[in-house]
Design an enzyme around this catalytic site. Structure first.
Site, PDB file in Angstrom:
ATOM      1  CD  GLU A  63      -2.404  -1.225   0.227  1.00  0.00           C
ATOM      2  OE1 GLU A  63      -2.962  -0.607  -1.278  1.00  0.00           O
ATOM      3  OE2 GLU A  63      -3.203  -2.179  -0.537  1.00  0.00           O
TER       4      GLU A  63
ATOM      5  CD  GLU B 236      -1.491  -4.079  -7.663  1.00  0.00           C
ATOM      6  OE1 GLU B 236      -2.169  -3.270  -7.185  1.00  0.00           O
ATOM      7  OE2 GLU B 236      -1.437  -4.887  -6.809  1.00  0.00           O
TER       8      GLU B 236
HETATM    9 ZN    ZN Z   1      -2.127  -2.652  -4.808  1.00  0.00          ZN
END
Ligand code: ZN
Length: 504
Positions: free
Chosen positions: A266, A295
């Site tokens: 995160e 991502e």
């Molecule tokens: Zn993620």
């Protein structure tokens, strides 16, 4: 002097951006703070903001301004804020103009109802309870797809998460991963005894995990006055401005690895949100460029950093001090190996680095078949279970741990899953690029200095927001297109060494 139309456009876009950030505040609160009693009212509040935003974005007024400004935008430097704002706003407007507000509203309602039913269905492992909602979401997505002239019905869905990327290209990339990973995972399973993670099995009190995570966060270059961290059942990151980033994490007393790796994950997302140029605030460009690129940032901090030897040479002492009963004298090497164990399993979010993309491949295949009408939703559990066996060699005995494990389809988010694997692929390419640019990176990480890595990512990825697409960023940083080669080489080298596989 900018043309007067640009001043008008930016004023309208600023209001749309404010509506969008206000929606993000409501969603953040819903997932971290709100008591369950607020659910129905919150869904309406978010729906109202969504509708206002969509109506404004597709308005003829914005359409006129972006058309008038198009040629001006092409004459000024491509990377400039002005050119980027015009280009991105024009694209967003043209896309929104195709989608009737009514359909947008129906999709939002079906998503709320679907998610609610999914929670109940997962609790009872009752797919039949969820099925009508899944069918409704698919039906609405077919109407959505009809709004576009798409060669592949999956294209407009993928484009919502990965702008400009086509299904055919994604399929080639994911297929290359699958073909390479199946034999690699099989080889690792034959040498399973080489990596021992027994040191991580046990109970790790949550209060101490919180202290370790706080310690980890302090060592990461996150400006404390621009971020805060809270707990959430399903961790996520959002931001209300590049200077106000909200991280979340989770704790489980039997899963210490999960809280450390998910915090790093995160934080990778958070660095991205925090690093977008402030000059882009209140424009549609002040966002991550795509889900795959987002991502790539989280996976790089989780895997290339958090599962690396240099990281553990630094961090092992902190874990040993926090949990002396379990880790006294464990050492960097033992912990590094334990954090990299490969074990095919049922649940995507708990998957190790090597099997993760097989979970994604299966979802990509199944959702394409459902959207294309080749797989009826009623046959989904059987198809899921068969392919879990085929790709991962595991038996699904319970839909809650099978087809009902992820929230995405309940919210109608078809086209999201493949961006997780795309993120891994891009992370592999960027990791090569940053190591070539910063030859001392491993030593810096071993010293616990993460600033050079964050600065390089800010300079080459974060600051642009949506000024550049994911493939433009990869092209500029690596000199070539998005490609799986570097990521697969990284996996082969790393796991070949960890598991002592014969060189192929
Ligand atoms: Zn993620």
């Amino acid at each position: 002097m900018p043309p007067p139309e640009l001043v008008d456009l930016r004023r309208l876009l600023a209001e749309i951006s404010d509506l969008d950030r206000a929606r993000a505040v409501l969603e953040w609160d819903e997932r971290t703070m709100m008591p369950p009693g607020g659910t129905a009212a919150r869904a309406q509040q978010i729906g109202t903001l969504e509708r206002l935003k969509h109506d404004r974005l597709r308005s003829p007024e914005i359409g006129r301004l972006v058309d008038v400004l198009a040629s001006y935008g092409e004459d000024i430097p491509f990377d400039s804020d002005e050119a980027s704002v015009i280009r991105v706003a024009r694209r967003d407007h043209q896309k929104a103009a195709r989608i009737p507000t009514k359909l947008k509203e129906e999709m939002a309602l079906a998503a709320v109802a679907g998610e609610h039913a999914w929670r109940e269905a997962r609790e009872r492992s009752d797919f039949a309870h969820f099925l009508p909602h899944l069918e409704r979401n698919l039906e609405l997505k077919r109407y959505y797809v009809e709004c576009f002239d798409a060669a592949d019905p999956y294209d407009p869905l993928l484009d919502d998460f990965e702008p400009g990327m086509h299904t055919a290209d994604m399929a080639i990339l994911l297929n290359e991963l699958k073909e390479a990973l199946l034999p690699l995972v099989a080889a690792v399973r034959e040498h399973a005894e080489a990596v021992d993670d027994s040191v991580l099995i046990g109970v790790f009190p949550i209060e101490r995990q919180r202290r370790v995570v706080a310690d980890l966060l302090r060592s990461l270059p996150i400006p404390p006055d621009e971020c805060r961290i809270d707990e959430a059942a399903h961790p996520f990151v959002t931001s209300f401005s590049p200077h106000d980033v909200r991280l979340t994490t989770r704790y489980d007393e039997r899963d210490l690895a999960g809280s450390i790796l998910s915090t790093l994950h995160e934080c990778g997302h958070g660095f991205y949100e925090n690093g977008i140029d402030s000059t882009l605030e209140q424009t549609p460009v002040c966002r991550a460029t795509s889900y795959g690129m987002h991502e790539s940032q989280s996976r790089m901090w989780e895997n290339q950093v958090g599962r690396s030897v240099p990281f553990w040479r630094n961090f092992h002492k902190r874990l040993e001090a926090a949990f002396p009963a379990q880790f006294k004298g464990a050492g960097a090497e033992r912990l590094h190996r334990a954090f990299n164990v490969v074990r095919p399993s049922l649940i995507r979010v708990d998957a190790d680095e090597l099997t993760y993309d097989l979970h994604i491949y299966l979802r990509f295949e199944l959702e394409r078949e459902m959207v294309g009408g080749r797989l009826p939703a009623s046959e989904l559990p059987e198809a899921w279970n068969t392919r879990m066996h085929e790709y991962l060699g595991v038996e699904v005995t319970d839909d809650a741990e099978g087809v009902l494990q992820d929230v995405h389809w309940s919210e109608g988010a078809f086209g999201y899953f493949p961006t997780y694997s795309l993120g891994n692929v891009i992370a592999g390419q960027l990791w090569d690029a940053v190591n070539a640019a910063l030859p001392d990176l491993s030593e810096e990480i071993e010293r616990g200095n993460y600033l050079p890595l964050r600065e390089w990512l800010r300079e080459h990825v974060h600051r642009y927001g949506r000024s550049l697409t994911a493939s433009e960023i990869v092209e500029r940083t690596t000199g070539g297109p998005i490609a799986a080669g570097p990521y697969l080489r990284y996996l082969r080298e790393k796991y070949g060494e960890l598991y002592g596989l014969p060189a192929s």
